[in-house]
Design an enzyme around this catalytic site. Sequence first.
Site, PDB file in Angstrom:
ATOM      1  N   ALA A  26       0.825  -1.206   0.000  1.00 58.71           N
ATOM      2  CA  ALA A  26       0.000   0.000   0.000  1.00 58.71           C
ATOM      3  C   ALA A  26       0.860   1.257   0.000  1.00 58.71           C
ATOM      4  CB  ALA A  26      -0.921   0.008   1.216  1.00 58.71           C
TER       5      ALA A  26
ATOM      6  N   GLY B 180       0.786  -5.724   0.569  1.00 56.95           N
ATOM      7  CA  GLY B 180      -0.122  -5.868  -0.552  1.00 56.95           C
ATOM      8  C   GLY B 180       0.556  -6.319  -1.823  1.00 56.95           C
TER       9      GLY B 180
ATOM     10  N   GLU C 274       0.607  -9.949  -1.516  1.00 59.41           N
ATOM     11  CA  GLU C 274      -0.770 -10.431  -1.644  1.00 59.41           C
ATOM     12  C   GLU C 274      -1.208 -10.485  -3.101  1.00 59.41           C
ATOM     13  OE1 GLU C 274      -3.190  -9.309   2.333  1.00 59.41           O
ATOM     14  OE2 GLU C 274      -2.189  -7.606   1.377  1.00 59.41           O
TER      15      GLU C 274
ATOM     16  N   GLU D 203       2.313  -6.166   7.719  1.00 60.60           N
ATOM     17  CA  GLU D 203       1.282  -5.187   8.078  1.00 60.60           C
ATOM     18  C   GLU D 203       1.158  -4.930   9.576  1.00 60.60           C
ATOM     19  OE1 GLU D 203      -0.088  -6.587   3.984  1.00 60.60           O
ATOM     20  OE2 GLU D 203       0.992  -7.419   5.699  1.00 60.60           O
TER      21      GLU D 203
END
Length: 277
Positions: A83, A128, A131, A151
Site C-alpha cells: 500500500a 499488498g 498479496e 502489516e
Amino acid sequence: MSERRVSEQRVSEQRFGEFVAVRRHGERGRVAELVLDRPKAMNAVSTAMARAIGEACGALAGDRGVSAVVLSSTHERAFCVGADLKERNSFTEADLARQRPYARAAYTGVLELPMPTVAAVHGFALGGGYELALACDVIVADATAVVGLPEVTVGVIPGGGGTQLLPRRVGSARAAELIFTGRRVAAAEALGLGLVDVVAEEGADRTEALALAGRIAGNSPVGLRAAKRALRLGQGVDLRAGLDIEDAAWRTTAFSGDRAEGVAAFNEKRAPEWPGE
C-alpha cells in the site's frame, strides 16, 4: 534501456490509467501480461493504481482470447512494496473507508481471473505486493526476491487476502508465524517454505513466467478455466463435495468444442486448433 522495459516483437499494449498496462503477447495474444508500472513509487498501490488494477482485471476476465496471465513489474528492484503509505498518511478515517472498495477490487480482481495466472516477482514483494502475488496460481521469483506480510508492524493486518491465501499455501502455523512477526523472507528460504514456487536466476523471473504462461496457453482454454475453477472451489470442502465440483467442471469440458478438437488432433497426430468453447 533496461531489459525489463524492452518490448518484444508482436506485443500490443493497452493502458489502464497511468500506472497499469496490459500487454498481449504473440500473434494470437493468448498470453496477457498485467504490468504494474509505477516505478517512481516502487509500485506502491495508491487509490488510482488500485482502481486501474481492478479495471484491467475486469477487462481480462471478459476476454475469451486470453488463456494465461502474467503479473509483472517494470521496476528494477521491486515487484510491489504494498500500500502507498505516503498517500495514506494524509488520509482521514473517512478517506481510508472510501479507498477500501477499490483496494478490495484490485486484489479480488487478480484472484478471480478465470484463467491461470503467474506472478513474476523480483526484489521486494511486501504486504499488498506479496498479496497480489498470492492471488496468482503460481509464483515465479528470481534470486533477488524478498517477500513478506509486515502489516502488523504498521498497525494493520494483511487486508488483500493474505490471512486467507497464505495458510492455504503453507499451513496455518507457518502463516501465523510469518504474519505475527511480519518478517521478510529471501528467495531461497521462500522457496523452501512454499512462499514461492520457482526461483529463477537474477533478472529472469519475467522471462520464466512468460515461458510458463506460454506453455499453459498452448492447452485448451475451456479445460484451463474449468480446471482452475475446480481447484479454487474445491479448497476447504470435504472430499465428496470436492468430487462433485470436479464432476461439474468435467462436464463443462466433456461436451465442449475443445474436447472434440483435442481428441481429433490426438488421433490425427497434429497440434490442436482450440475453438475455445
